[in-house]
Write a protein that holds these residues in place. Structure first.
Motif, short mmCIF file in Angstrom:
data_model
loop_
_atom_site.label_atom_id
_atom_site.label_comp_id
_atom_site.label_asym_id
_atom_site.label_seq_id
_atom_site.Cartn_x
_atom_site.Cartn_y
_atom_site.Cartn_z
N PRO B 168 0.84 -1.21 0.00
CA PRO B 168 0.00 0.00 0.00
C PRO B 168 0.87 1.26 0.00
CG PRO B 168 -0.45 -1.40 1.94
CD PRO B 168 0.71 -2.00 1.22
N GLU B 169 0.27 2.34 -0.42
CA GLU B 169 0.96 3.64 -0.37
C GLU B 169 1.08 4.10 1.08
OE1 GLU B 169 0.67 6.67 -3.12
OE2 GLU B 169 1.56 4.97 -4.20
N ARG B 170 2.05 4.96 1.35
CA ARG B 170 2.08 5.61 2.66
C ARG B 170 0.84 6.49 2.75
NH1 ARG B 170 6.22 8.73 2.21
NH2 ARG B 170 7.71 7.16 2.84
N PRO B 171 0.07 6.41 3.86
CA PRO B 171 -1.17 7.19 3.95
C PRO B 171 -0.87 8.68 3.94
CG PRO B 171 -1.02 5.57 5.73
CD PRO B 171 0.30 5.61 5.06
N SER B 172 -1.84 9.43 3.40
CA SER B 172 -1.72 10.88 3.39
C SER B 172 -3.12 11.44 3.57
CB SER B 172 -1.08 11.33 2.07
OG SER B 172 -0.86 12.72 2.09
N THR B 173 -3.64 11.27 4.79
CA THR B 173 -5.03 11.66 5.08
C THR B 173 -5.12 13.18 5.24
OG1 THR B 173 -4.54 11.32 7.41
CG2 THR B 173 -5.51 9.47 6.23
N GLN B 174 -6.37 13.62 5.29
CA GLN B 174 -6.60 15.06 5.42
C GLN B 174 -6.15 15.54 6.80
OE1 GLN B 174 -10.61 16.17 4.29
NE2 GLN B 174 -10.33 18.15 5.31
N LEU B 175 -5.51 16.71 6.81
CA LEU B 175 -5.06 17.27 8.09
C LEU B 175 -6.16 18.13 8.70
CD1 LEU B 175 -1.34 18.22 7.41
CD2 LEU B 175 -2.32 16.11 8.33
N ARG B 176 -6.17 18.18 10.02
CA ARG B 176 -7.13 18.96 10.77
C ARG B 176 -6.30 19.87 11.68
NH1 ARG B 176 -11.88 16.88 13.85
NH2 ARG B 176 -11.48 14.81 13.01
N TYR B 177 -6.65 21.16 11.75
CA TYR B 177 -5.92 22.01 12.69
C TYR B 177 -6.80 22.29 13.88
CZ TYR B 177 -8.75 25.72 10.70
OH TYR B 177 -9.82 26.47 10.28
N LEU B 178 -6.15 22.49 15.04
CA LEU B 178 -6.88 22.72 16.27
C LEU B 178 -6.69 24.16 16.73
CD1 LEU B 178 -5.95 19.45 18.22
CD2 LEU B 178 -8.04 19.92 16.92
N GLY B 179 -7.79 24.82 17.08
CA GLY B 179 -7.71 26.19 17.58
C GLY B 179 -7.29 26.25 19.03
N LEU B 180 -7.09 27.47 19.49
CA LEU B 180 -6.67 27.69 20.87
C LEU B 180 -7.67 27.13 21.88
CD1 LEU B 180 -5.16 31.28 21.02
CD2 LEU B 180 -4.04 29.09 21.49
N ASN B 181 -8.95 27.07 21.50
CA ASN B 181 -9.95 26.52 22.42
C ASN B 181 -9.72 25.05 22.71
OD1 ASN B 181 -10.52 26.21 19.68
ND2 ASN B 181 -12.69 25.78 20.06
N TYR B 182 -8.95 24.35 21.85
CA TYR B 182 -8.58 22.97 22.12
C TYR B 182 -7.15 22.84 22.66
CZ TYR B 182 -12.79 21.40 19.73
OH TYR B 182 -14.09 21.16 19.39
#
Lengths: 629, 629
Positions: B168-182
């Motif tokens: 299989p390919e090395r995974p490259s999933t969608q990134l999620r960013y976290l705000g200061l509230n987290y």
């Protein structure tokens, strides 16, 4: 007891002239082709002993500081001495202005390596006597200096000895051999067991450098080092040869020659070949030169750099604990019997001491020093007494808070009805070694003193009564000793226990109970350790409750995976002062433990005191062992 | 939960042809100038992750064994795979006759080094992919082989990949960013804090290789590895530069670019330079080539050999725990709040699960797998649910005694009124990560089951309620969890606790509670660990009681040397089944602890269940939190 050394000379030693001579020697072509820019003076001897002989007190000689731990370094311009928090005050009092005190453990204090690198001119040579630096320390220091463009050089002639005109001779006291009734195992059997382990480890040679291991192996004792019944020697054991390196004059006594079978016919592989102490280097060299490429040599990783490096790297197998260290730690039935006997005699002496103290203290004539002397006198009346096993810690009130206190004329306090008294003491008997601490009050302790004492007692009991699986390392029990103190925000800054030798060193490896170690060996039935939690209130009082305890099999309800369980049996049988306890803080289980312990004390030590006709001690014992409700 | 992996494919993989191809590759001049005689296949990925992506399951591919720990070695004649006791059975079922199973921990099993040395022809070359072997492992293996006349060779092209046609390919999933509230802290602040530590450590570069550290630093999350919200990346931070190595396609999302300020004006030292994932090697090389002789580089000693060796030895400063690892472990107020929220939601789901189980079990339709599925379903209904934090351990009766059990169709048991049920499960929520184990009986537990459960509970409470000084390392608390079991001759063969990430890996360093570690960092207020003692009766049942707990300041009566004290606050708030307790074995203090814990569960989770309108769960909660007498 915990470990340390201090002494009476508290005015600084004048070292200007000595340092001039040492710096002269550092440039003297007699010792090396090129001058050295710095010289390191570690505190050990060639055997990395904890206690050392006067002839090995080189660091003390050059700087004046006589604590047990410290390293001096002299450069062309500077002289500095590193020691730890126990000794900051003492060192500052014992060293003159020529010396900088390097307080280890403080953030601003540089390490020896960093300090050297910061002050040395480029491309410097740093010298050290390779016999008194351990192989692993050499490695670290050498690596650090090399990476900064300097080098560490082995200086074969000790430069301190070169300027120490009245240096004492290396001691060579009379040797004593121990029969099977004391050792339970002949030295021949010990050699065979060692060889069996060597075979298993695929090793053909073993080099013994620790003095207590050599004494144990040959069932011999000496008195070369105060408190430690050892003698200066090395031993090299091969599969077919036994070489003992020792001052040969010592082997002239016929009974000793008999013991070692030096003159009688015996199997060649059990023949002891005696060599002069100093020839160990050349003999080991010769052995290694004759090696086959597959020969492996066991040597402790704490052995001297000099001896370690004789063995070519591919043959060398450094080990943290030698097979002798491990075998010595597990006492056989005869040794256990001897240790029990020694502790009974020791307890009898202490009961007598406490009875005497109670009578004398109201007269205000007993001091820390005279109490310690009295303890020694009473012990010396016991059968087979040889000497103390360490300097007695006898401390009143605030002195008790100095963990490694030793009474000196200028600090000596008088025992009274108003202060807590802590005495940590022990002796060497031919059948065993003792080490016991009791904390008592001869008047009325305060509620806070009792509270703290009770937490310490809870910790002591938690370790002593702990049941744990075979294979458990002692350091895993350390927190049991602290839980009650921690719960109230208290603690003590030393380990909880150390291994104890049998008519050998009062501190021995490879087992113990301390948060500081991780590489200790698992506890096994037959091992003997101390259990000594404490609490120290600076400027006020110190509390420690110490028993020597024997590891014994336990028989709990279940036996998970057939691993078996262990627990401890106290060998020390001296009452723990009930007056110091706040019994309301004890659980029923803890109260039961105290009562059962005191029942055994009364039964066993009572019989001994009766036999010895010591009425004062017996009365005291009976009174102090009344059960608590 | 404790750590492991197992899977459904229990028939052996046929590997004859694969091995033929691999051995072909070992002689193929495309890869090296001289053929290699052995090839090592470790189980890790280039980031030494605990869980790995399918593309990194090379050891599984070549031998068929898919447990979490194991190393395969293939020589011209032999193929062998080393794994530990957890996996002996599984490995023997998954591997065919071409493979020898090397059972680690058994005396007769040779180490990989010894085995290689015993079978290799003289002067052999042993190859390994330097990206998936850690620097310290390389060092040990290389040293052992060299001393026996062989050599360890870094093979740049992975030979498994060369024969793995459908890799299989090395995974490259969608990134999620976290705000200061987290996160409570922007990535810029984290960079500044890191640089402050670098300045203090006199270090000019830091190479981040652990995926969770990189995710934490940039306040980003991915889904490249199952259960772990991380993404494949490296980072290199200098005093004036930030380089992020990642599949650049992932950074095309505008909001993400905003988060990283990739396109907006910013201070040059806060500019993130994005590079392709694969270019980390050449970029680090370029950085090192431009080094001044005094530049030092921090890199984890667990980083890959390949990346570590790019840094010239004099610049390299390997560290056991990176500053990111340490900073990440101490949760800030926002993260703690998030973890609390996540645990409240998680507890609500579990109360609902247990209520549902009670209703369904009498119908005999619930299995280990369906119970686990139901738990996941109920969790997924909670706000901000992302996924599970590890595969659910759902086990009935004897399956519970398999510590790392995971239900498979062929082992799946039905839950009943007659057997103990153990469920160890957890989830990732955007605000936090959970991990909880409860052991329950839906009928009437036996006296022995209750007795064992109660010992485990006593251990759980002893840790959870422990008060200990600031600076205490977690491993010192491990024995508290065992004392009650030990006293009855019982024990469990895993550690007591591990660090837990905040919407990150469920296992993280540098703290934990285990007898196995010594180099853990001291516990600090804000750290989060699990408390999970257990007892496992082979063939009968398993018991584990696990809460995630937060380290908080404690205020005991005294404060020795102003060190301050710590204790734990449970974050997990799920009732502990009273039916399983033999309350007579509990002390008053322990009973008080249980009642106070249940009071809080009822109050906090009760309110949440009410808010969510989950009546079944609420009724169950109220009933299960009745105080005990």
């Amino acid at each position: 007891m915990t470990s340390q050394k201090s002494d009476s000379a508290m005015s600084p030693k004048i070292t200007g002239e000595l340092l001039r001579q040492l710096r002269q020697a550092m440039k003297n072509s007699k010792y090396f082709s090129e001058p050295i820019q710095a010289y390191i003076v570690p505190s050990g001897d060639a055997h990395q002993s904890e206690y050392i002989a006067p002839s090995d007190c080189r660091r003390e000689f050059i700087c004046g500081f006589n604590g047990s731990a410290g390293t001096a370094i002299v450069t062309e311009q500077h002289a500095a001495m590193w020691t730890d928090g126990r000794y900051f005050l003492q060192a500052s009092q014992q060293m003159d202005n020529n010396w900088s005190l390097m307080k280890m453990g403080l953030k601003e204090t540089p390490s020896q390596e960093d300090w050297l690198i910061s002050i040395l001119p480029e491309n410097s040579k740093v010298g050290v006597d390779p016999w008194i630096i351990a192989a692993d320390q050499w490695k670290n220091m050498s690596r650090a200096l090399t990476s900064a463009g300097h080098s560490l050089v082995a200086v074969q002639d000790n430069l301190i000895d070169a300027v120490w005109t009245d240096r004492p001779e290396r001691p060579s006291t009379q040797l004593r051999y121990l029969g099977l009734n004391y050792t339970g195992m002949s030295w021949q059997e010990k050699i065979s067991a060692l060889r069996a382990k060597m075979t298993k480890g695929k090793v053909t040679w073993f080099v013994a450098t620790a003095l207590d291991e050599i004494a144990w192996l040959f069932n011999l004792r000496g008195a070369d080092i105060e408190y430690n019944p050892v003698f200066f020697a090395y031993a090299i054991v091969g599969m077919n040869t036994i070489r003992l390196f020792v001052d040969l004059k010592r082997l002239s006594v016929p009974a000793l020659r008999d013991h070692l079978q030096l003159d009688s016919p015996c199997k060649p592989e059990m023949r002891v070949h005696a060599y002069p102490y100093e020839s160990v280097y050349s003999e080991l060299q010769a052995i290694c030169a004759a090696h086959s490429p597959k020969d492996k040599v066991w040597i402790s990783d704490k052995a001297s750099c000099a001896l370690t490096q004789v063995i070519p790297k591919i043959h060398r197998t450094p080990i943290p604990y030698t097979p002798l260290c491990l075998a010595k730690a597990v006492k056989n039935a005869t040794e256990i019997q001897g240790m029990k006997m020694a502790h009974i005699k020791d307890a009898a002496a202490l009961c007598e001491l406490f009875a005497w103290l109670e009578k004398e203290i109201p007269k205000a004539t007993v001091t820390e020093i005279s109490a310690a002397d009295k303890a020694e006198e009473l012990r010396s009346q016991q059968k087979d007494f040889v000497g103390l096993s360490f300097p007695t810690i006898s401390s009143v009130g605030p002195n008790g808070a100095i963990i490694h206190y030793r009474p000196l004329p200028e600090t000596n306090r008088t025992l009274s009805l108003n202060e807590v008294y802590l005495i940590d003491s022990g002796a060497q008997y031919v059948d065993g070694t003792t080490d016991v601490t009791r904390t008592v009050h001869f008047g009325t302790p305060s509620a806070y003193e009792k509270e703290c004492f009770t937490y310490v007692l809870k910790g002591h009991i938690a370790v002593s009564a702990a049941v744990f699986p075979n294979g458990t390392k002692g350091h895993l029990l350390d927190s049991f000793a602290r839980a009650a103190l921690w719960e109230s925000g208290l603690d003590y800054l030393h380990g909880t226990g150390h291994g104890v030798g049998c008519f050998l060193n009062v501190h021995e490896g490879p087992c113990g109970i301390s948060y500081k170690t991780f590489a200790d060996e698992p506890l096994e039935a037959g091992m003997i350790v101390s259990d000594e939690p404490g609490y120290y209130e600076d400027g006020a009082f110190g509390i420690r409750i110490e028993n020597v305890v024997l590891v014994v099999p336990a028989k709990p309800k279940y036996n998970y995976r057939n691993r078996g369980s262990l627990t401890f049996e106290p060998l020390t049988l001296v009452p723990i002062q009930v007056k110091m306890m706040n019994t309301e803080l004890l659980t029923q289980k803890e109260r039961d433990w105290v009562n059962e312990y005191h029942r055994i004390c009364r039964e066993v030590i009572g019989a001994e005191l009766e036999r010895q006709g010591r009425k004062g001690g017996l009365e005291w014992l009976i009174r102090e062992t009344q059960p608590i409700a």
